[in-house]
Design a protein around this motif. Structure first.
Motif, short mmCIF file in Angstrom:
data_model
loop_
_atom_site.label_atom_id
_atom_site.label_comp_id
_atom_site.label_asym_id
_atom_site.label_seq_id
_atom_site.Cartn_x
_atom_site.Cartn_y
_atom_site.Cartn_z
N HIS A 106 0.85 -1.21 0.00
CA HIS A 106 0.00 0.00 0.00
C HIS A 106 0.88 1.25 0.00
N ALA A 107 0.20 2.41 0.02
CA ALA A 107 0.92 3.68 -0.09
C ALA A 107 1.36 4.24 1.26
N SER A 126 -4.68 8.44 -0.52
CA SER A 126 -4.27 7.34 -1.43
C SER A 126 -5.41 6.36 -1.65
N ALA A 128 -8.77 4.56 -2.98
CA ALA A 128 -9.48 4.53 -4.27
C ALA A 128 -10.86 5.18 -4.17
N LEU A 237 -4.29 5.61 -11.99
CA LEU A 237 -5.35 4.93 -11.24
C LEU A 237 -4.73 3.96 -10.23
N ASN A 238 -5.25 4.00 -9.02
CA ASN A 238 -4.74 3.13 -7.95
C ASN A 238 -4.67 1.68 -8.42
N ALA A 239 -3.61 1.02 -8.06
CA ALA A 239 -3.43 -0.43 -8.25
C ALA A 239 -3.12 -0.86 -9.67
N LYS A 293 -3.25 -4.87 -9.82
CA LYS A 293 -2.59 -5.72 -8.82
C LYS A 293 -3.59 -6.18 -7.75
N THR A 295 -5.25 -6.51 -4.10
CA THR A 295 -5.42 -5.58 -2.97
C THR A 295 -4.36 -5.85 -1.91
N SER A 296 -3.78 -4.77 -1.38
CA SER A 296 -2.74 -4.97 -0.35
C SER A 296 -3.32 -5.15 1.05
N SER A 297 -4.53 -4.66 1.29
CA SER A 297 -5.14 -4.81 2.63
C SER A 297 -5.77 -6.19 2.73
N HIS A 320 -12.57 -4.14 2.84
CA HIS A 320 -11.72 -3.95 1.65
C HIS A 320 -12.24 -4.75 0.47
N ASP A 321 -11.83 -4.31 -0.72
CA ASP A 321 -12.16 -5.05 -1.94
C ASP A 321 -11.17 -6.21 -2.06
N VAL A 324 -9.69 -5.49 -6.45
CA VAL A 324 -10.06 -4.11 -6.77
C VAL A 324 -10.51 -3.99 -8.23
N ARG A 327 -14.37 -3.46 -9.26
CA ARG A 327 -15.03 -2.15 -9.33
C ARG A 327 -14.31 -1.18 -10.27
N ILE A 331 -14.46 3.06 -13.66
CA ILE A 331 -13.44 4.10 -13.43
C ILE A 331 -12.56 4.23 -14.68
C1 LIG Z 1 -11.75 0.44 -7.31
C2 LIG Z 1 -10.58 0.26 -6.40
C3 LIG Z 1 -10.80 -0.16 -5.10
C4 LIG Z 1 -9.74 -0.38 -4.22
N1 LIG Z 1 -10.00 -0.84 -2.96
C5 LIG Z 1 -8.95 -1.10 -2.14
C6 LIG Z 1 -9.19 -1.66 -0.84
O1 LIG Z 1 -10.33 -1.90 -0.46
N2 LIG Z 1 -8.12 -1.89 -0.05
C7 LIG Z 1 -6.83 -1.64 -0.47
O2 LIG Z 1 -5.89 -1.88 0.27
N3 LIG Z 1 -6.59 -1.13 -1.69
C8 LIG Z 1 -7.60 -0.86 -2.53
N4 LIG Z 1 -7.35 -0.34 -3.77
C9 LIG Z 1 -5.96 -0.13 -4.18
C10 LIG Z 1 -5.25 0.98 -3.43
O3 LIG Z 1 -5.96 2.19 -3.54
C11 LIG Z 1 -3.82 1.14 -3.98
O4 LIG Z 1 -3.19 -0.09 -4.05
C12 LIG Z 1 -3.00 2.05 -3.08
O5 LIG Z 1 -3.49 3.36 -3.15
C13 LIG Z 1 -1.52 2.09 -3.47
O6 LIG Z 1 -1.37 2.57 -4.76
P1 LIG Z 1 -0.73 1.70 -5.92
O7 LIG Z 1 -1.29 0.32 -5.78
O8 LIG Z 1 -1.16 2.35 -7.20
O9 LIG Z 1 0.76 1.69 -5.72
C14 LIG Z 1 -8.40 -0.12 -4.65
C15 LIG Z 1 -8.19 0.33 -5.97
C16 LIG Z 1 -9.24 0.52 -6.84
C17 LIG Z 1 -8.98 0.97 -8.24
#
Ligand SMILES: Cc1cc2nc3c(=O)[nH]c(=O)nc-3n(C[C@H](O)[C@H](O)[C@H](O)COP(=O)(O)O)c2cc1C
Length: 354
Positions: A106-107, A126, A128, A237-239, A293, A295-297, A320-321, A324, A327, A331
């Motif tokens: 995670h971030a 950070s 989503a 976009l995250n992840a 990628k 989900t890190s959580s 958590h998702d 990810v 969903r 987006i």
């Molecule tokens: C639609 C969506 C939902 C997400 N839900 C979660 C979540 O529930 N838990 C989590 O740890 N990361 C979730 N993420 C991913 C994190 O936001 C992301 O991994 C984190 O901000 C670190 O950024 P990076 O993966 O781009 O390096 C989600 C991403 C997206 C696009």
């Protein structure tokens, strides 16, 4: 400088945090005269909303959008459109155990290294959750593109972890929680996700986005090539860990005699280019593919450190998702629409209506 604004003529500035009072966007540069209501935007937000199936985060956010400015009597006025989405279901205590530690993947770690201070609740900036304003802004872009050029921007999931999802029909995409374009594979996806949740683990996915019915000529070489700007916004976009356009990485094994899309008086014979040549749209569908990628959580205990640099075990609770990517489709569509609208306006500014 601070990286919260997207686009040059159609500009979207995003604000807020996951557990603050509200999130939102200021959308500047939308031409006047576009019929726009909260319902138009809500339609797209509801597609991204959490808590809509057992396979996504159970955070219950209504994600009700309020238009604060830029629309008068149901029509855009050409002035900045303020969009507000209130956070209503934040459970900040779920994050107390990660306030002092860093989730692997995670971030948390990099935000702390960069800013020193961070809002750990729900991932703060950070999270989503901040993709909701992008979806709201993207709804405006989608509507404008459809009305002005007949352009349609759609997406779907083409892979969930090890399960490749064949494309059968666009009609199937809205009928299942995965945005899968194939009905018969849905039970397999559900079984996979149910087991994953029991394991307390997460998984990656592959998402496709396609824009059809757009004219040739959008894109600004050199540095603002249409493909460069699409890659930029998608990597934002995250992840997202990978972006490809057209044949993408399959190009490595192709020969020129296969890759180069032959042109006939009635059009191109293939679309390895993914609708973009020399950074400029060719008029063919734009095809984008994303690697997302896992989900890190996750509930599984992982090794990390705390702020003092001591070794700790991290287990992430809260909602958590587990994938990810489930969903992500609305987006990704929104982000593609924002880039296309920006380039449509830029092309109009440089080349007129041609
Ligand atoms: C639609 C969506 C939902 C997400 N839900 C979660 C979540 O529930 N838990 C989590 O740890 N990361 C979730 N993420 C991913 C994190 O936001 C992301 O991994 C984190 O901000 C670190 O950024 P990076 O993966 O781009 O390096 C989600 C991403 C997206 C696009």
């Amino acid at each position: 400088m601070s990286g919260n604004t997207l686009g040059k003529l159609f500009c979207v500035t995003n604000f807020g945090e996951s557990h603050g009072p509200a999130i939102g966007a200021v959308v500047d540069g939308c031409p006047a005269g576009l019929p726009l209501s909260e319902a138009d935007i809500q339609l797209e937000l509801d597609r991204r909303r959490p808590g809509t199936s057992r396979h996504v985060t159970q955070r219950q956010e209504a994600d009700q959008v309020e238009i604060l400015s830029g629309v008068y009597e149901g029509v855009t006025t050409g002035t900045p459109i303020g969009l507000l989405i209130r956070n209503t279901d934040a459970r900040s205590k779920d994050y107390s155990n990660i306030a002092d530690t860093f989730r692997p993947g995670h971030a948390d770690y990099t935000y702390w290294r960069k800013f020193g201070e961070r809002d750990p609740r729900g991932g703060g900036r950070s999270s989503a959750r901040l993709t909701a304003p992008s979806v709201a802004a993207g709804a405006i872009a989608k509507k404008w593109l459809a009305q002005t050029y007949g352009t349609v921007v759609r997406g779907y999931m083409s892979q969930l972890g090890p399960i490749a999802i064949p494309f059968e029909s666009w009609d199937e995409v809205p009928r299942n929680p995965f945005y899968a374009p194939c009905a018969s594979i849905v039970p397999q996806l559900e079984a996979f996700m149910d087991q994953l949740r029991k394991d307390g683990d997460s998984i990656g996915a592959r998402i496709e986005a396609v824009a059809e019915n757009l004219p040739a000529g959008w894109g600004e070489p050199l540095y603002d090539r249409l493909d460069a700007d699409i890659a930029h916004v998608m990597m934002g976009l995250n992840a997202v860990k990978g972006v490809s356009i057209g044949a993408g990485f399959a190009s490595i094994e192709q020969r020129g005699s296969e890759h180069g899309d032959e042109i006939t008086p009635t059009g191109f014979l293939s679309n390895n280019a993914g609708g973009i040549l020399g950074g400029i749209s060719s008029g063919q569908p734009i095809t984008v593919s994303l690697a997302i990628k896992p989900t890190s959580s996750i509930r599984i205990e992982r090794q990390s450190v705390n702020r003092a640099g001591e070794s700790v075990a991290v287990q992430t609770l809260g909602r958590h998702d587990p994938c990810v990517g489930i969903r992500a489709t609305p987006i990704v569509e929104a982000l593609l629409a924002i880039v296309l609208m920006d380039h449509a306006l830029r092309n109009r500014a440089q080349c007129g209506a041609s």
